[in-house]
Every structure is written in structure tokens, then in C-alpha cells.
Write a protein that holds these residues in place. Structure first.
Motif, short mmCIF file in Angstrom:
data_model
loop_
_atom_site.label_atom_id
_atom_site.label_comp_id
_atom_site.label_asym_id
_atom_site.label_seq_id
_atom_site.Cartn_x
_atom_site.Cartn_y
_atom_site.Cartn_z
N LEU A 71 0.81 -1.22 0.00
CA LEU A 71 0.00 0.00 0.00
C LEU A 71 0.84 1.27 0.00
O LEU A 71 0.32 2.35 0.22
CB LEU A 71 -0.92 0.03 1.24
N GLN A 72 2.13 1.16 -0.23
CA GLN A 72 2.98 2.34 -0.13
C GLN A 72 2.49 3.50 -0.99
O GLN A 72 2.46 4.64 -0.54
CB GLN A 72 4.43 2.01 -0.54
N LYS A 73 2.11 3.20 -2.22
CA LYS A 73 1.72 4.29 -3.13
C LYS A 73 0.46 4.99 -2.68
O LYS A 73 0.34 6.20 -2.75
CB LYS A 73 1.53 3.73 -4.54
N THR A 74 -0.53 4.23 -2.21
CA THR A 74 -1.80 4.84 -1.85
C THR A 74 -1.72 5.60 -0.53
O THR A 74 -2.40 6.60 -0.37
CB THR A 74 -2.90 3.78 -1.74
N GLU A 75 -0.89 5.15 0.40
CA GLU A 75 -0.87 5.82 1.69
C GLU A 75 -0.29 7.22 1.59
O GLU A 75 -0.56 8.08 2.43
CB GLU A 75 -0.10 4.99 2.72
N ARG A 76 0.51 7.51 0.54
CA ARG A 76 1.08 8.83 0.37
C ARG A 76 0.03 9.84 -0.07
O ARG A 76 0.29 11.04 -0.09
CB ARG A 76 2.21 8.77 -0.67
N VAL A 84 -11.49 8.46 0.30
CA VAL A 84 -11.84 7.23 -0.45
C VAL A 84 -12.24 6.13 0.52
O VAL A 84 -13.27 5.45 0.33
CB VAL A 84 -10.66 6.78 -1.33
N ALA A 85 -11.43 5.94 1.56
CA ALA A 85 -11.73 4.90 2.54
C ALA A 85 -13.07 5.15 3.21
O ALA A 85 -13.86 4.22 3.45
CB ALA A 85 -10.62 4.83 3.59
N GLY A 86 -13.36 6.43 3.52
CA GLY A 86 -14.63 6.78 4.16
C GLY A 86 -15.83 6.48 3.27
O GLY A 86 -16.85 5.95 3.73
N VAL A 87 -15.72 6.82 1.99
CA VAL A 87 -16.81 6.55 1.04
C VAL A 87 -17.01 5.05 0.86
O VAL A 87 -18.15 4.55 0.88
CB VAL A 87 -16.53 7.23 -0.32
N ILE A 307 -10.93 -4.08 -2.82
CA ILE A 307 -11.31 -3.91 -1.42
C ILE A 307 -12.69 -3.30 -1.20
O ILE A 307 -13.17 -3.28 -0.06
CB ILE A 307 -10.27 -3.07 -0.65
N HIS A 308 -13.36 -2.80 -2.24
CA HIS A 308 -14.67 -2.16 -2.06
C HIS A 308 -15.74 -3.01 -2.72
O HIS A 308 -15.81 -3.08 -3.95
CB HIS A 308 -14.65 -0.75 -2.66
N VAL A 401 -19.63 4.77 -8.99
CA VAL A 401 -20.44 5.77 -8.31
C VAL A 401 -19.70 6.32 -7.08
O VAL A 401 -19.88 7.48 -6.70
CB VAL A 401 -21.82 5.18 -7.94
N SER A 402 -18.85 5.51 -6.49
CA SER A 402 -18.03 5.99 -5.37
C SER A 402 -17.04 7.06 -5.84
O SER A 402 -16.75 8.02 -5.12
CB SER A 402 -17.28 4.83 -4.72
N ALA A 403 -16.50 6.86 -7.04
CA ALA A 403 -15.59 7.87 -7.60
C ALA A 403 -16.31 9.21 -7.77
O ALA A 403 -15.71 10.28 -7.57
CB ALA A 403 -15.04 7.38 -8.94
N MET A 404 -17.60 9.17 -8.11
CA MET A 404 -18.38 10.41 -8.21
C MET A 404 -18.52 11.06 -6.84
O MET A 404 -18.40 12.28 -6.70
CB MET A 404 -19.77 10.11 -8.80
N LEU A 405 -18.80 10.25 -5.81
CA LEU A 405 -18.95 10.79 -4.45
C LEU A 405 -17.64 11.39 -3.94
O LEU A 405 -17.64 12.45 -3.30
CB LEU A 405 -19.44 9.69 -3.51
N VAL A 406 -16.54 10.71 -4.20
CA VAL A 406 -15.23 11.23 -3.78
C VAL A 406 -14.95 12.57 -4.46
O VAL A 406 -14.45 13.51 -3.83
CB VAL A 406 -14.12 10.21 -4.09
#
Length: 424
Positions: A71-76, A84-87, A307-308, A401-406
């Protein structure tokens, strides 16, 4: 020629499901015709399940540890990753809760044939009895010796250690990179091992159902009808109503119209491939047509695929509902609500991105509630196979649809209008 290619593509996508259903159907027919004479076939099902149980422990460890370690790339990405995690968490919880409410309103009957099957199974194998509610949290989450992590009954402890190993690898930085590569390599090997074992699933589960139907009667199969009907109906309503609501929340009427106008290709890809990973290209193309910024769509879509999973969240509930009915437990008990929702969220994450990954989630849920693995897993596997197409539809389309919410949260209320003006 094009029709032949299309037919071949459909067969490649659904071959495992078709063969598994054929094996189960043939086994059930043999059991129905020959009754208790098929008891000699039981060892074939036992061999298949034993192979599966043996592979699951290392598979769970390497899947979870390698996912966290890479997950190194995403955590930055900091704040964006948090949004994203919240949505993702919000939609998974909502989908699971919707399915749970449906199960409360239309509970699955505690069928006598299932109760008889369980009672006999516990007589044959008393060590697999359901854990008592008095088991301490310490015993559930930890073990006092490393080798005990290899036991299926300690699955929660294994998952906890797997998460910790993954995060420890992250913390090690450059020095931990070779170990992260090892975890990823081992994870790939275990995927291939699982694929090899699952090729015997039609024979193994066919023999299992021949035994169950032959001994306990054809009424056993009728138990699946109600949960499957409820699942498909609920998922269809969720897909139309809730995804429309999410799109409207993200960008108003314009976003709603644009979402459904560009949603067909990803939806058909998801159903046609039964793979969230395979739907990533179609989702990225649709996200571009929805004017979702590149820095959002290029994170949400690939990250969401493993993961979603709204569909997996809902299928987790339907499996638990059937197992609770099977073992005579009350799904509606208020004390179980948080546990069920927590397990559902974890299962939707654990299942991600691997062939037949749902079986890991099923083992986790079965272990968490202390059901006898030998009797519960085949039931959960059959349900998981039957719900796979529409579950994948919700899993993959939920990323779009999550990408729209983010984007709504990060870019502001009028993001779509501004993006459309900028593109003209």
C-alpha cells in the motif's frame, strides 16, 4: 465468427460456475435416485474439503499481509486516501444493513432437514460444535504459541497477525521491500494452488450433495430458493435505487443522467466476466466520460476493485442468515448487530482481488461465529457461487459511483458543471 468468439468468451467467464452447478445438480440427482446407497461417495467430498481447508491458512495470511505491505503508493495520498476509505466504508455498511433489514423482515425458516443434518454431523464430529458464547476475547483474537495460528479455529488470530505483518513490512520501508516482494510472490503461488484445488470442486461438491440429498432428502435443496430470491430482488433494488441516490448526491440530476448513460458497458462487463478486476478498464473509461478528474478515478477505480464490495457485503449477510437458520440461531438478536456488521465489512475487504476469494471471506465469517466448518463451508460456497454475477455487478459498479462521491467531496458541489465547461 463474431458469435463464436462471443460464445467462447461467455463460456470462459462462466465455465467454473456452470461446471460447479452441473456437479451439484448431478450429485443431487444421484443422491435422490439412490438414497443412502451413495454414502460411499462421501469420501470424495471430504478429500476436496480437506484440500481446501489445508490451503486456506497460508492463503489468508499471504493475501492479507501482501495487500497491506503493498500500500505504499496509496498511503502517500493522505487526505484523498482517507476520503476514499470513508466513502467505501459508508456504501459497504449501507448495503450490508439493507440486506440485514430484509433478512429481519423475511427471515429464513429453520428447516428441519438442515437441523437434522447438523445434529447428525455434530454426533459424528463433536469437536466441530458451535463455540459457546463464553469464549473470551483473548482466546478469539490471540494464541499463545505460533503453531496454533495454523488451526482453522484460530482464524481471527491469524487475520490479526496477517494485518500486523503487513503494516510492519510497510514500516520497514526499503529494508522491508524484499519481504514485501516475497509476500506478493507467495500470494500468487497460493492463488494458483487454490485455482488447482477449485478445479476439483464440481466433483467434490457433487459428491458432498449426493451424500446430503441421499441421506437427508431432496428437501435440503429447497432451502436455497428463498435466500436466493431475496438476494437477487434486494440487489436489483439496491442497484437501481441506491446507486441513483449516490449519483444524485454526487452531482444532482445532471450526474444522475450522466451516470446511467455511461453505466451500461461497465455493468455488462461486470456481469459478463464475474470479476471486479476485469471491469477496471471499462470503469476507467466510464469515469472519464463522467468527467471525474484523473487523480481521483485513477485511485478510486483500481483501489476499489479488490477492497470495495457492496455486493459481497450483501452476500455475506445472506450467507450468515442461512447459516444462522441452519444452526438454529437468532439473526435478529440485538447483541449480534455490531458483530454481524463488523464481520460483513471485514469480509468484503478480505475477499478482494483473487480467484474464488469469496471462500476466504466465508471461512472468516464461519470461524467468527463458531459454526462447524465441515458443515457450514459447503453451504456458504454454493450460495456464493449462485450469487456471484449480481454481486460482481454491485462490487464493480459501486466503484464508479463511489468515484463520483469522492469527487463531490474533494472538488466541491459544482464539480461536474465546471468539468463539462472546461472540456468544451
Amino acid at each position: 465468427m463474431q458469435q463464436q468468439i462471443s460464445s467462447r468468451s461467455i463460456w470462459q467467464s462462466y465455465a467454473s460456475i456452470i461446471l460447479l452447478l452441473a456437479g451439484i445438480t448431478l450429485g443431487s440427482l444421484v443422491g435422490f435416485l439412490y438414497g443412502k446407497h451413495v454414502e460411499g461417495f462421501k469420501f470424495i467430498g471430504d478429500i476436496f474439503l480437506n484440500l481446501l481447508f489445508t490451503a486456506i491458512i497460508p492463503l489468508v495470511f499471504f493475501t492479507i499481509a501482501s495487500s497491506i505491505a503493498n500500500l505504499q503508493k496509496t498511503e502517500r495520498l493522505g487526505k484523498l486516501f482517507g476520503i476514499v476509505a470513508g466513502v467505501f466504508l459508508m456504501t459497504v455498511i449501507i448495503s450490508g444493513f439493507v440486506m440485514l433489514v430484509v433478512m429481519w423482515c423475511f427471515p429464513i425458516a429453520q428447516d428441519n432437514s438442515l437441523r437434522a443434518m447438523v445434529s447428525q454431523a455434530l454426533i459424528d464430529n463433536p469437536a466441530s460444535a458451535v463455540h459457546s458464547g463464553g469464549t473470551s476475547l483473548t482466546q478469539v483474537l490471540t494464541v499463545n504459541d505460533f503453531f496454533e495460528l495454523m488451526a482453522r479455529k484460530n482464524m481471527l488470530a491469524l487475520i490479526l497477525i496477517s494485518l500486523m505483518v503487513g503494516f510492519a513490512t510497510l514500516r520497514a520501508g526499503e529494508k522491508g521491500r524484499p519481504f514485501a516482494q516475497f509476500l506478493e510472490s507467495a500470494n500468487e503461488v497460493m492463488k494458483q494452488l487454490l485455482e488447482m484445488i477449485m478445479k476439483t470442486a464440481p466433483l467434490g461438491l457433487g459428491a458432498y450433495f449426493a451424500y446430503q440429498v441421499g441421506v437427508f432428502g431432496p428437501q435440503l435443496l429447497g432451502v436455497y430458493v428463498q435466500p436466493l430470491a431475496l438476494y437477487y430482488l434486494t440487489c436489483t433494488v439496491y442497484f437501481i435505487v441506491f446507486f441513483s441516490l449516490y449519483a444524485y448526491m454526487a452531482a444532482g440530476k445532471l450526474g444522475l443522467n450522466l451516470f446511467w448513460r455511461n453505466n451500461l458497458t461497465p455493468a455488462l462487463t461486470a456481469v459478463g466476466t464475474c470479476s471486479s478486476i476485469a471491469t477496471i478498464p471499462a470503469n476507467l473509461l466510464a469515469a472519464e466520460k463522467l468527467h471525474i478528474p484523473a487523480h481521483v478515478r485513477n485511485i478510486v477505480i483500481p483501489l476499489g476493485a479488490p477492497i470495495h464490495k457492496d455486493g459481497s457485503s450483501m452476500s455475506s449477510i445472506i450467507k450468515l442468515a442461512l447459516l444462522f437458520a441452519m444452526f438454529g440461531k437468532d439473526l435478529s438478536a440485538p447483541s449480534l448487530f455490531l458483530a454481524i456488521m463488523g464481520i460483513t465489512v471485514i469480509v468484503s475487504i478480505v475477499e478482494g482481488g483473487i480467484p474464488n476469494g469469496g471462500y476466504i471471506g466465508e471461512v472468516f465469517a464461519i470461524t467468527a461465529f463458531g459454526f462447524p466448518m465441515e458443515q457450514a463451508l459447503p453451504v456458504a460456497m454454493v450460495i456464493g457461487t449462485l450469487v456471484d454475477p449480481i454481486a460482481t455487478l454491485l462490487n464493480a459498479n459501486g466503484d464508479l459511483v463511489s468515484a463520483m462521491l469522492v469527487t463531490r467531496i474533494t472538488e466541491g458541489k459544482d464539480w461536474l458543471q465546471k468539468a463539462m465547461k472546461a472540456s468544451t
